[in-house]
Design an enzyme around this catalytic site. Structure first.
Site, PDB file in Angstrom:
ATOM      1  N   PRO A 197     -43.518  15.444 -36.020  1.00  0.00           N
ATOM      2  CG  PRO A 197     -42.433  17.279 -37.508  1.00  0.00           C
ATOM      3  CD  PRO A 197     -42.412  16.506 -35.626  1.00  0.00           C
ATOM      4  CG  ASN A 198     -45.710  16.592 -41.684  1.00  0.00           C
ATOM      5  OD1 ASN A 198     -46.700  17.057 -41.777  1.00  0.00           O
ATOM      6  ND2 ASN A 198     -44.716  17.126 -41.972  1.00  0.00           N
ATOM      7  NE  ARG A 250     -50.649  13.609 -48.951  1.00  0.00           N
ATOM      8  CZ  ARG A 250     -52.183  12.529 -49.140  1.00  0.00           C
ATOM      9  NH1 ARG A 250     -52.445  11.191 -48.946  1.00  0.00           N
ATOM     10  NH2 ARG A 250     -53.551  13.518 -48.632  1.00  0.00           N
ATOM     11  CE1 TYR A 257     -38.163  11.511 -45.303  1.00  0.00           C
ATOM     12  CE2 TYR A 257     -40.486  12.514 -46.295  1.00  0.00           C
ATOM     13  CZ  TYR A 257     -39.230  12.929 -45.794  1.00  0.00           C
ATOM     14  OH  TYR A 257     -38.456  13.589 -45.626  1.00  0.00           O
ATOM     15  CG  ASN A 264     -38.134   9.959 -37.400  1.00  0.00           C
ATOM     16  OD1 ASN A 264     -37.686  11.078 -37.395  1.00  0.00           O
ATOM     17  ND2 ASN A 264     -38.751   9.071 -38.219  1.00  0.00           N
ATOM     18  CB  ALA A 298     -38.730  18.651 -39.719  1.00  0.00           C
ATOM     19  CG  HIS A 306     -33.192  19.096 -39.533  1.00  0.00           C
ATOM     20  ND1 HIS A 306     -32.497  17.591 -39.413  1.00  0.00           N
ATOM     21  CD2 HIS A 306     -34.052  18.602 -39.766  1.00  0.00           C
ATOM     22  CE1 HIS A 306     -32.425  16.674 -40.061  1.00  0.00           C
ATOM     23  NE2 HIS A 306     -33.901  16.725 -40.267  1.00  0.00           N
ATOM     24  CG  ASP A 321     -32.953  22.461 -23.784  1.00  0.00           C
ATOM     25  OD1 ASP A 321     -31.547  22.255 -23.985  1.00  0.00           O
ATOM     26  OD2 ASP A 321     -33.353  23.599 -22.995  1.00  0.00           O
ATOM     27  CD  GLU A 326     -30.706  12.090 -34.249  1.00  0.00           C
ATOM     28  OE1 GLU A 326     -30.218  12.448 -33.552  1.00  0.00           O
ATOM     29  OE2 GLU A 326     -30.772  12.514 -35.275  1.00  0.00           O
ATOM     30  CG  HIS A 336     -33.180  10.913 -38.548  1.00  0.00           C
ATOM     31  ND1 HIS A 336     -33.753  11.197 -38.690  1.00  0.00           N
ATOM     32  CD2 HIS A 336     -32.299  10.965 -38.361  1.00  0.00           C
ATOM     33  CE1 HIS A 336     -33.934  13.031 -38.007  1.00  0.00           C
ATOM     34  NE2 HIS A 336     -32.357  12.284 -37.426  1.00  0.00           N
ATOM     35  CB  SER A 347     -33.780  10.065 -45.852  1.00  0.00           C
ATOM     36  OG  SER A 347     -34.418  11.427 -44.326  1.00  0.00           O
ATOM     37  NE  ARG A 394     -34.087  14.096 -47.813  1.00  0.00           N
ATOM     38  CZ  ARG A 394     -35.610  13.802 -46.620  1.00  0.00           C
ATOM     39  NH1 ARG A 394     -35.304  13.425 -45.894  1.00  0.00           N
ATOM     40  NH2 ARG A 394     -36.245  14.782 -47.102  1.00  0.00           N
ATOM     41  NE  ARG A 416     -34.404  17.089 -46.113  1.00  0.00           N
ATOM     42  CZ  ARG A 416     -35.595  17.400 -45.129  1.00  0.00           C
ATOM     43  NH1 ARG A 416     -35.726  17.452 -44.203  1.00  0.00           N
ATOM     44  NH2 ARG A 416     -36.521  18.065 -45.836  1.00  0.00           N
TER      45      ARG A 416
HETATM   46  O1  CA2 Z   1     -35.733  10.854 -42.504  1.00  0.00           O
HETATM   47  C1  CA2 Z   1     -36.100  10.892 -41.098  1.00  0.00           C
HETATM   48  O2  CA2 Z   1     -36.995   9.751 -41.135  1.00  0.00           O
HETATM   49  C2  CA2 Z   1     -36.553  12.159 -41.067  1.00  0.00           C
HETATM   50  O3  CA2 Z   1     -36.708  12.364 -39.668  1.00  0.00           O
HETATM   51  C3  CA2 Z   1     -37.986  12.538 -41.742  1.00  0.00           C
HETATM   52  C4  CA2 Z   1     -38.346  14.364 -41.913  1.00  0.00           C
HETATM   53  C5  CA2 Z   1     -37.573  14.523 -42.588  1.00  0.00           C
HETATM   54  O4  CA2 Z   1     -37.400  16.304 -41.676  1.00  0.00           O
HETATM   55  C6  CA2 Z   1     -35.969  14.509 -41.704  1.00  0.00           C
HETATM   56  O5  CA2 Z   1     -34.821  15.366 -42.023  1.00  0.00           O
HETATM   57  C7  CA2 Z   1     -35.554  13.640 -41.458  1.00  0.00           C
HETATM   58  C8  CA2 Z   1     -40.015  14.544 -42.422  1.00  0.00           C
HETATM   59  C9  CA2 Z   1     -40.847  13.342 -41.694  1.00  0.00           C
HETATM   60  C10 CA2 Z   1     -42.058  13.717 -42.845  1.00  0.00           C
HETATM   61  O6  CA2 Z   1     -42.334  12.410 -43.334  1.00  0.00           O
HETATM   62  C11 CA2 Z   1     -43.499  12.348 -43.886  1.00  0.00           C
HETATM   63  C12 CA2 Z   1     -43.696  10.442 -44.682  1.00  0.00           C
HETATM   64  C13 CA2 Z   1     -44.353  11.324 -45.853  1.00  0.00           C
HETATM   65  C14 CA2 Z   1     -45.504  11.515 -46.335  1.00  0.00           C
HETATM   66  C15 CA2 Z   1     -44.323  12.937 -46.147  1.00  0.00           C
HETATM   67  C16 CA2 Z   1     -44.014  13.761 -45.328  1.00  0.00           C
END
Ligand code: CA2
Length: 145
Positions: free
Chosen positions: A12-13, A20, A25, A77, A80, A83, A90, A101, A103, A105, A110, A114
């Site tokens: 997601p996202n 953004r 990121y 990846n 969210a 977590h 599963d 896996e 990421h 970041s 953080r 997380r």
């Molecule tokens: O660091 C990572 O790749 C994460 O998987 C990114 C997730 C975060 O919830 C994990 O803890 C670590 C969030 C991805 C959101 O991606 C965005 C990208 C651009 C703008 C806003 C959100």
């Protein structure tokens, strides 16, 4: 001999990557990451297919598809869902394809929520904190499996 297949699943996202919150990121988009993975994949003899979904079940489907298609590895990846998702844990346990896996970041640097990955116990390994390079490092790792 045909190329190995590596599926790159994004949660997601991550469709917003590079558009953004560049401070967290980076400014690289998912399309940029896809192009660089496919370029390196060609050198390594790996076909790379990248997907993104904001829906947990679609990521589960992607893991099942990797198994059905005999993929050499999945780079995941889970965003969210990392977590929160017992369903992804599963699904990773239910397949024999190794899951790496990744990421962008470093979640351990953080917020506390997380620091726990529900999927890490089932993953082959985790690469985190190197921005878009986390994906390239995971592709190198998948070439060595
Ligand atoms: O660091 C990572 O790749 C994460 O998987 C990114 C997730 C975060 O919830 C994990 O803890 C670590 C969030 C991805 C959101 O991606 C965005 C990208 C651009 C703008 C806003 C959100």
């Amino acid at each position: 001999m045909s190329d190995k297949l590596v599926l790159v699943l994004n949660g997601p996202n991550l469709n917003l990557l590079g558009k953004r919150e560049p401070g967290i990121y980076g400014s690289t988009t998912l399309a940029d990451i896809e192009a660089s993975l496919q370029g390196r994949g060609q050198e390594l003899g790996i076909t790379v297919e990248l997907r993104q979904s904001n829906h947990e079940g679609a990521l589960v489907d992607g893991l099942h598809e990797a198994q059905e298609r005999g993929a050499a590895a999945v780079i995941l990846n889970a965003g969210a869902y990392t977590h929160t998702s017992v369903a992804l844990l599963d699904a990773i346990r239910a397949i024999t394809v190794p899951v790496i896996e990744v990421h962008l970041s470093n979640p351990h640097a953080r917020e506390a929520f997380r620091h726990t990955s529900w999927i890490a116990p089932a993953a082959k390994g985790t690469i985190a904190g190197f921005g878009a390079d986390s994906y390239l490092l995971a592709l190198e790792a998948s070439a060595r499996l």
